[in-house]
Design a protein around this motif. Structure first.
Motif: not given
Length: 376
Positions: A97-100, A114-115, A335-338
């Motif tokens: 999952f990546v952020d929106i 980056q994911a 979740f990849a990243g924050e």
């Protein structure tokens, strides 16, 4: 009570269903299935359109045709319906999952690269509310790393990105014709793709693993079990209902747009006062008025607003609980990243009533009632 949704009915649905019955073929791939597919191929400039029993099944077909294997990774937003992930979990993929983006609620294209790992196989952009993801960037990343792109365009039927129909830009596109969508067949969907190389494999997959489609075309004298498959073909009754809606595309689109623009215009002063945020449509995107939502300050305000609207006879809803925070999301993904925006923005969003047969007096009542809410 003003309903949140009612399935569209424009007039010829029952006539076409009756005609399908009289034709004596109610299983799929009959006259109305072909009419719907041909209509979409022409309207959306799609190479191939296959009606399916749901968008979930269209996504499952796409996952299979992408040759997902156990341990492969698939990148998608956490802010989406469970089917986006389920289709790939079924193939034993790991969901990343990546952020929106807070402006469109779509996957942030700047976070995709980056994911990516050496296990990444597919990127799944989800076109939230019929507003396109930044597809030029996503396709550029996919080509750079040799990845497939599966567009979850469940909400994006008849919406466009830089002149291209959503669902026709990636390797595969998946539509929904669920009763909550702009055009409906009750339960149903479609798989779109342009590459002819997928045609035979897709037909076999959709027809329970057989070459039944070739048999009906007279290309073989009997149909046989050829490969893995399932039953992804909707009945002619569903297709007949849908075709009546597609024929009236413009009428349905215009009414939904009228409702959308009324909401947008008559709630703008609340946005100017900083009480709400309204939907954002980037340049180059043509949305389809699939929904109208507002974002309030936080979950507490949202809870008060939804309760207040219900007390006034208005049904409003929120969605989604981010997948990465759900039990299955924890089990099947990471979740990849924050998580900067996914959870925070999801807790602020309220969807207002939106459907073809919604009376404009009711739309006015909704905006007037929101205007009187003193809990912002």
């Amino acid at each position: 009570m003003i309903d949140f949704n009612r399935p569209a009915y424009v007039g010829r649905e029952l006539e076409y269903i009756k005609d399908a019955v009289h034709r004596g073929m109610l299983c799929g791939d009959g006259e109305y299935t072909k009419r719907c597919s041909a209509w979409m191929e022409e309207r959306f400039h799609a190479g191939h359109v296959m009606l399916t029993t749901s968008c979930t099944h269209a996504l499952e077909m796409a996952a299979y045709l992408c040759e997902i294997e156990p341990g492969d990774e698939v990148i998608m937003p956490s802010y989406t319906f469970v089917s986006t992930a389920d289709a790939f979990v079924l193939r034993q993929a790991k969901i990343v999952f990546v952020d929106i983006r807070p402006d469109t609620m779509n996957m942030d294209e700047k976070l995709i690269e980056q994911a990516i790992t050496d296990r990444t196989k597919v990127i799944v952009p989800v076109h939230y509310a019929g507003v396109a993801c930044e597809m030029d960037t996503i396709m550029k990343i996919a080509r750079k790393y040799g990845l497939k792109v599966v567009e979850d365009a469940a909400q994006g039927v008849d919406a466009f990105y830089k002149g291209k129909a959503l669902g026709t830009i990636g390797d595969f596109g998946c539509y929904s014709f669920h009763e909550t969508k702009n055009y409906t067949m009750g339960e149903g969907g479609a798989l779109l793709y342009n590459d002819d190389r997928y045609q035979e494999k897709a037909e076999i997959l959709r027809e329970k693993g057989t070459d039944r489609s070739k048999f009906f075309r007279g290309q073989v004298d009997k149909y046989r079990w050829m490969d893995y498959g399932s039953s992804y073909l909707p009945s002619e009754l569903n297709a007949a209902y849908l075709f009546a809606q597609l024929e009236e595309r413009e009428k349905i689109y215009n009414k939904r747009m009228e409702i959308y623009e009324y909401y947008h215009r008559n709630l703008a002063h609340l946005a100017a006062e900083g009480k709400i945020e309204q939907p954002f449509v980037p340049e180059g995107c043509i949305h389809n008025a699939h929904m109208y939502y507002i974002k309030v300050h936080d979950m507490e305000v949202r809870t008060r607003l939804i309760r207040y609207l219900r007390e006034k006879g208005i049904c409003s809803v929120f969605h989604y609980v981010p997948l990465h925070s759900a039990p299955a999301g924890i089990k099947y993904g990471r979740f990849a990243g924050e998580d900067v925006y996914t959870t925070k923005e999801s807790e602020r969003l309220v969807r207002l009533p939106m459907f073809y047969n919604l009376d404009m007096e009711d739309v006015k009542y909704v905006t007037d009632t929101i205007d009187q809410f003193d809990g912002f």
